[in-house]
Write a protein that holds these residues in place. Structure first.
Motif, PDB file in Angstrom:
ATOM      1  N   LYS A  64      27.624  20.487  -6.583  1.00 13.47           N
ATOM      2  CA  LYS A  64      26.482  20.872  -6.023  1.00 13.47           C
ATOM      3  C   LYS A  64      26.792  21.724  -5.044  1.00 13.47           C
ATOM      4  N   TYR A  65      27.862  21.413  -4.144  1.00  9.64           N
ATOM      5  CA  TYR A  65      28.091  22.274  -3.175  1.00  9.64           C
ATOM      6  C   TYR A  65      28.945  23.518  -3.770  1.00  9.64           C
ATOM      7  N   ARG A  66      29.860  23.355  -4.853  1.00  9.69           N
ATOM      8  CA  ARG A  66      30.695  24.012  -5.263  1.00  9.69           C
ATOM      9  C   ARG A  66      29.690  25.417  -6.041  1.00  9.69           C
ATOM     10  N   PHE A  67      28.599  25.018  -6.564  1.00  8.98           N
ATOM     11  CA  PHE A  67      27.661  25.821  -7.352  1.00  8.98           C
ATOM     12  C   PHE A  67      26.774  26.564  -6.555  1.00  8.98           C
ATOM     13  N   SER A  68      26.567  26.223  -5.159  1.00  8.94           N
ATOM     14  CA  SER A  68      25.680  26.701  -4.152  1.00  8.94           C
ATOM     15  C   SER A  68      25.858  28.056  -3.825  1.00  8.94           C
ATOM     16  N   GLU A  69      24.793  28.881  -3.579  1.00  7.97           N
ATOM     17  CA  GLU A  69      24.890  30.092  -3.083  1.00  7.97           C
ATOM     18  C   GLU A  69      25.597  30.410  -1.844  1.00  7.97           C
ATOM     19  N   PHE A  70      25.689  29.509  -1.139  1.00 10.60           N
ATOM     20  CA  PHE A  70      26.327  29.270   0.221  1.00 10.60           C
ATOM     21  C   PHE A  70      27.872  29.250   0.224  1.00 10.60           C
ATOM     22  N   PHE A  71      28.401  28.386  -0.941  1.00  6.83           N
ATOM     23  CA  PHE A  71      29.642  28.431  -1.134  1.00  6.83           C
ATOM     24  C   PHE A  71      30.118  29.614  -1.893  1.00  6.83           C
ATOM     25  N   LYS A  72      29.101  30.137  -2.821  1.00  3.73           N
ATOM     26  CA  LYS A  72      29.581  31.371  -3.547  1.00  3.73           C
ATOM     27  C   LYS A  72      29.997  32.707  -2.750  1.00  3.73           C
ATOM     28  N   ASP A  73      29.062  32.661  -1.522  1.00  4.42           N
ATOM     29  CA  ASP A  73      29.167  33.524  -0.621  1.00  4.42           C
ATOM     30  C   ASP A  73      30.530  33.521   0.402  1.00  4.42           C
ATOM     31  N   THR A  74      30.636  32.030   1.020  1.00  6.04           N
ATOM     32  CA  THR A  74      31.802  31.905   1.710  1.00  6.04           C
ATOM     33  C   THR A  74      33.155  31.882   0.939  1.00  6.04           C
ATOM     34  N   TRP A  75      33.073  31.633  -0.469  1.00  5.38           N
ATOM     35  CA  TRP A  75      34.318  31.466  -1.053  1.00  5.38           C
ATOM     36  C   TRP A  75      34.982  32.967  -1.454  1.00  5.38           C
ATOM     37  N   GLY A  76      33.742  33.840  -1.631  1.00  7.13           N
ATOM     38  CA  GLY A  76      33.945  35.191  -2.023  1.00  7.13           C
ATOM     39  C   GLY A  76      34.587  35.701  -0.937  1.00  7.13           C
ATOM     40  N   ARG A  77      34.003  35.773   0.234  1.00  9.96           N
ATOM     41  CA  ARG A  77      34.702  36.365   1.715  1.00  9.96           C
ATOM     42  C   ARG A  77      36.262  35.884   1.830  1.00  9.96           C
ATOM     43  N   THR A  78      36.459  34.363   1.605  1.00 10.59           N
ATOM     44  CA  THR A  78      37.613  33.817   1.752  1.00 10.59           C
ATOM     45  C   THR A  78      38.679  34.574   0.815  1.00 10.59           C
ATOM     46  N   LYS A  79      38.332  34.343  -0.518  1.00  7.16           N
ATOM     47  CA  LYS A  79      39.078  35.105  -1.609  1.00  7.16           C
ATOM     48  C   LYS A  79      39.854  36.286  -1.176  1.00  7.16           C
ATOM     49  N   ALA A  80      38.904  37.033  -0.623  1.00  5.56           N
ATOM     50  CA  ALA A  80      39.378  38.658  -0.089  1.00  5.56           C
ATOM     51  C   ALA A  80      40.553  38.593   0.611  1.00  5.56           C
ATOM     52  N   LEU A  81      40.711  37.554   1.442  1.00 10.34           N
ATOM     53  CA  LEU A  81      41.800  37.213   2.457  1.00 10.34           C
ATOM     54  C   LEU A  81      43.205  36.760   2.048  1.00 10.34           C
ATOM     55  N   PHE A  82      43.238  36.373   0.338  1.00 12.84           N
ATOM     56  CA  PHE A  82      44.319  35.521   0.115  1.00 12.84           C
ATOM     57  C   PHE A  82      45.654  36.571  -0.210  1.00 12.84           C
ATOM     58  N   ALA A  83      46.649  35.844   0.112  1.00  9.75           N
ATOM     59  CA  ALA A  83      47.792  36.685  -0.266  1.00  9.75           C
ATOM     60  C   ALA A  83      48.536  35.704  -1.631  1.00  9.75           C
ATOM     61  N   ASP A  84      48.012  34.893  -2.005  1.00  7.09           N
ATOM     62  CA  ASP A  84      48.532  33.916  -3.397  1.00  7.09           C
ATOM     63  C   ASP A  84      47.211  33.191  -3.803  1.00  7.09           C
ATOM     64  N   ALA A  85      47.246  32.990  -5.014  1.00 10.26           N
ATOM     65  CA  ALA A  85      46.153  31.985  -5.607  1.00 10.26           C
ATOM     66  C   ALA A  85      45.935  30.586  -4.956  1.00 10.26           C
ATOM     67  N   PRO A  86      44.948  30.204  -4.874  1.00 15.41           N
ATOM     68  CA  PRO A  86      44.674  29.008  -4.062  1.00 15.41           C
ATOM     69  C   PRO A  86      45.212  27.806  -5.214  1.00 15.41           C
ATOM     70  N   GLN A  87      45.209  26.568  -4.459  1.00 14.55           N
ATOM     71  CA  GLN A  87      45.454  25.508  -5.364  1.00 14.55           C
ATOM     72  C   GLN A  87      44.430  24.403  -4.792  1.00 14.55           C
ATOM     73  N   ALA A  88      43.915  23.539  -5.944  1.00 13.13           N
ATOM     74  CA  ALA A  88      43.026  22.616  -5.363  1.00 13.13           C
ATOM     75  C   ALA A  88      42.940  21.297  -6.149  1.00 13.13           C
ATOM     76  N   TRP A  89      42.799  20.043  -5.440  1.00  9.97           N
ATOM     77  CA  TRP A  89      42.905  18.954  -6.101  1.00  9.97           C
ATOM     78  C   TRP A  89      41.623  17.930  -5.780  1.00  9.97           C
ATOM     79  N   SER A  90      40.990  17.311  -6.591  1.00 11.34           N
ATOM     80  CA  SER A  90      40.175  16.278  -6.410  1.00 11.34           C
ATOM     81  C   SER A  90      40.606  14.753  -6.630  1.00 11.34           C
ATOM     82  N   VAL A  91      40.483  13.945  -5.721  1.00 19.28           N
ATOM     83  CA  VAL A  91      41.505  12.841  -5.873  1.00 19.28           C
ATOM     84  C   VAL A  91      40.469  11.661  -5.447  1.00 19.28           C
TER      85      VAL A  91
END
Length: 98
Positions: A64-91
């Protein structure tokens, strides 16, 4: 309970911009429905690498968070700053050693 760990590598000149963005948004993330915990970690040897460590009541709450407009905006701004692809784990925690 789902633990989500995301590793992000930033361009050197973008580290400060990311930390400002995170600090502006951390309380809203922390209080998003289903989020029970949020931390930001920084690698000691490579200060351009950060990790978010968050706990969610369920995979559905995280989604629900990952598909929210708030996340999309935050992630879009964050991705623009990356030097490399992110990695993610759900455990899920299995054992606690004390």
């Amino acid at each position: 309970m789902i633990v989500r760990i995301v590793q992000m590598s930033f361009r050197d000149e973008a580290v400060e911009e990311f930390t400002i963005l995170f600090n502006e948004r951390k309380e809203r993330i922390r209080h998003f429905d289903g989020c029970t915990h949020l931390e930001l970690w920084q690698d000691t040897a490579r200060p351009y690498i950060f990790f978010t460590y968050s706990k969610w009541e369920s995979q559905a709450a995280l989604d629900k968070y990952r598909f929210s407009e708030f996340f999309k905006d935050t992630w879009g701004r964050t991705k623009a700053l990356f030097a490399d692809a992110p990695q993610a784990w759900s455990v899920e925690q299995r054992h606690v050693v004390e």
